[in-house]
Design an enzyme around this catalytic site. Structure first.
Site, PDB file in Angstrom:
ATOM      1  N   SER A 116      14.479  21.396 -15.740  1.00 53.52           N
ATOM      2  CA  SER A 116      13.256  22.140 -16.023  1.00 53.52           C
ATOM      3  C   SER A 116      13.638  23.436 -16.696  1.00 53.52           C
ATOM      4  O   SER A 116      14.678  24.021 -16.400  1.00 53.52           O
ATOM      5  CB  SER A 116      12.518  22.421 -14.715  1.00 53.52           C
ATOM      6  N   LYS A 155      15.656  21.673 -10.563  1.00 53.70           N
ATOM      7  CA  LYS A 155      15.014  20.394 -10.864  1.00 53.70           C
ATOM      8  C   LYS A 155      15.851  19.437 -11.678  1.00 53.70           C
ATOM      9  O   LYS A 155      16.624  19.815 -12.541  1.00 53.70           O
ATOM     10  CB  LYS A 155      13.681  20.642 -11.587  1.00 53.70           C
ATOM     11  N   GLU A 157       9.583   8.276 -16.663  1.00 51.11           N
ATOM     12  CA  GLU A 157       8.166   8.659 -16.804  1.00 51.11           C
ATOM     13  C   GLU A 157       7.634   8.283 -18.180  1.00 51.11           C
ATOM     14  O   GLU A 157       6.495   7.845 -18.321  1.00 51.11           O
ATOM     15  CB  GLU A 157       8.003  10.171 -16.609  1.00 51.11           C
ATOM     16  N   HIS A 175       0.834  -1.218   0.000  1.00 47.28           N
ATOM     17  CA  HIS A 175       0.000   0.000   0.000  1.00 47.28           C
ATOM     18  C   HIS A 175       0.862   1.260   0.000  1.00 47.28           C
ATOM     19  O   HIS A 175       0.428   2.302   0.468  1.00 47.28           O
ATOM     20  CB  HIS A 175      -0.934   0.038   1.219  1.00 47.28           C
TER      21      HIS A 175
END
Ligand code: ARG
Length: 463
Positions: free
Chosen positions: A282, A288, A295, A161
């Site tokens: 970024s 970043k 992804e 979980h």
């Protein structure tokens, strides 16, 4: 009347409209089948001569012409013409241009229907074999990484979980993916076995009156056997559907691995750092470092599954045998295969560069009461029913939470106040190493169990 130059133009008195022609054309994507198309034609021509359907001289002219066409394609100077609809008619028309009307004899005893079905099987066979090689390379990387972190063993929290559940070895985590990817390889190998039958010679749908030798062409093209039913041979695409199903499951597995990389490389987890070469910045936020590639692998499941859905939908309810709908089988298949193989290669290149942070991982593994089950097991081993032990330790955890303590910070007296059976050895259980070492059951995360698993999988990937 304008002259109609289509291969099938004999019965037509009107040239096709430009818009209709563009809509009908598949050349833009089925060009990719050119080399396997020629391979099939070469074998077909030899067989026609062997069976006395063509003379040896004609077959030889065709063979030479096809080799020239192949060279033109390889050199990038083949004159592709969209007006000729698809790859098959482009190649045939060029053959006739090069060697004259005898080129028109190549299409004896076959149809584009059995031709395209054969081409697609040949193409997919090559690609799936390539995918198996890519997959093996990635599985080998997983095994190497598992081995790299076994001595001394790196520990991270295992989750259920997405809540800290029990500590596990990083090697065990790598090998979990190894197992999934090994089953993916099994599914692809199964698909390969079933697709390896030859449609060639089924002709349009009913076979042919020419005395062809289908066993010969099947054998020469590396197929197990000719397909037994000519209607099935030209109508069926379940071989591609099955491959897409296998690739979909494979991409789903890659997406789970990718997702964990995304999570673990966040500041929030801080378990790992991506090498700069496999991350992006970024355009607005200088701090970043994004896991774009992971992804993308996660996101690409959509298109692979999309390919499966497209092919299932376009074959559903389709009457026998060939229907032009089937021309739509190619793009989803090509795209899914390309996507899956690119994802495999990306991960194989990226994983070895992941820099794990042993301190952060061990800290997370030891905190968050991930070792509570050890204490419950301790009581259960001493005869307390597990349910009751579970309850006792539950109260103990709440006690710790209220006081901002970890289990490892409890004194023996504190433990005893929850259950009289708690003794000195219980204290040791709240230490990470002990918890890991106890999980010695087959397939468990204890170093000796993982070492045994590693020895087996090393044999499988030959590393
Ligand atoms: N381009 C066609 C396809 O990909 C080739 C087969 C055409 N057959 C036909 N009967 N029109 O499906």
């Amino acid at each position: 009347m304008r002259e109609v130059q289509k291969t099938w133009g004999g019965r037509f008195s009107q040239a096709p409209s430009q818009i209709a022609q563009e809509f009908n054309a598949s050349l833009g994507f089925d060009k990719r089948l050119a080399l396997v198309d020629i391979e099939g034609s070469l074998v077909h021509a030899v067989m026609l001569a062997q069976q006395g359907i063509l003379s040896a001289e004609e077959a030889e002219q065709i063979r030479r012409g096809l080799l020239t066409v192949r060279q033109e394609i390889l050199d990038g100077r083949f004159p592709w013409r969209e007006a000729l609809e698809d790859v098959h008619m482009n190649i045939e028309a060029r053959l006739v241009e090069l060697i004259g009307p005898v080129g028109g004899k190549l299409h004896t005893a076959r149809s584009r229907n059995d031709q395209v079905a054969t081409d697609l099987r040949l193409w997919l066979r090559g690609e799936l074999e390539g995918a198996l090689a890519d997959l093996k390379a990635l599985r080998r990387v997983l095994v190497q990484e598992a081995e790299k972190y076994l001595e001394p063993p790196l520990v991270l929290p295992g989750y259920t979980h997405l809540q800290r559940a029990m500590p596990v070895l990083l090697s065990h985590w790598y090998l979990a993916y190894y197992e999934m990817l090994t089953r993916d390889a099994g599914r692809i190998a199964d698909a390969l076995r079933r697709l390896n039958e030859c449609p060639l010679g089924a002709a349009a749908l009913a076979g042919t009156g020419f005395p062809i030798d289908r066993h010969h062409t099947a054998r020469e093209l590396g197929f197990e056997r000719p397909m037994r039913n000519s209607m099935d041979a030209v109508a069926s695409r379940d071989f591609a559907l099955e491959a897409l199903a296998a690739l979909t499951i494979g991409q789903v597995h890659l997406s789970r691995l990718a997702e964990e990389i995304v999570l673990y490389t966040t500041f929030e987890f801080g378990f790992a750092r991506l090498p700069d070469a496999f991350s992006t910045g970024s355009s607005i936020m200088p701090q970043k470092k994004n896991a774009d590639h992971a992804e993308l692998i996660r996101g690409k499941v959509g298109r692979v599954l999309g390919g499966f859905v497209a092919l299932a939908t376009l074959t559903k309810g389709l009457p026998l045998t060939y229907n032009k709908d089937l021309q739509e089988d190619k793009e989803p298949l090509f795209d899914a295969v390309d996507t899956y193989r690119a994802s495999l290669r990306l991960l194989a290149a990226m994983l070895p560069g992941l820099e794990w942070n042993p301190e952060a991982m061990a800290k997370a593994a030891a905190s968050g009461y991930a070792l509570a089950t050890e204490l419950a097991d301790y009581l259960a081993e001493r005869g307390v029913p597990f349910r009751e032990a579970h309850h006792v330790v539950g109260r103990l955890v709440r006690y710790c939470i209220d006081r901002g303590k970890e289990l490892s910070e409890l004194s023996l007296d504190e433990l005893k106040s929850f259950h009289p059976l708690f003794g000195e050895e219980a204290l040791a259980l709240t230490r990470l190493e002990n918890a890991i070492h106890r999980r010695r059951s087959y397939g468990g995360t204890a170093p000796e169990a993982v070492r045994a698993a590693l020895a087996e999988v090393k044999l499988e990937v030959g590393s």
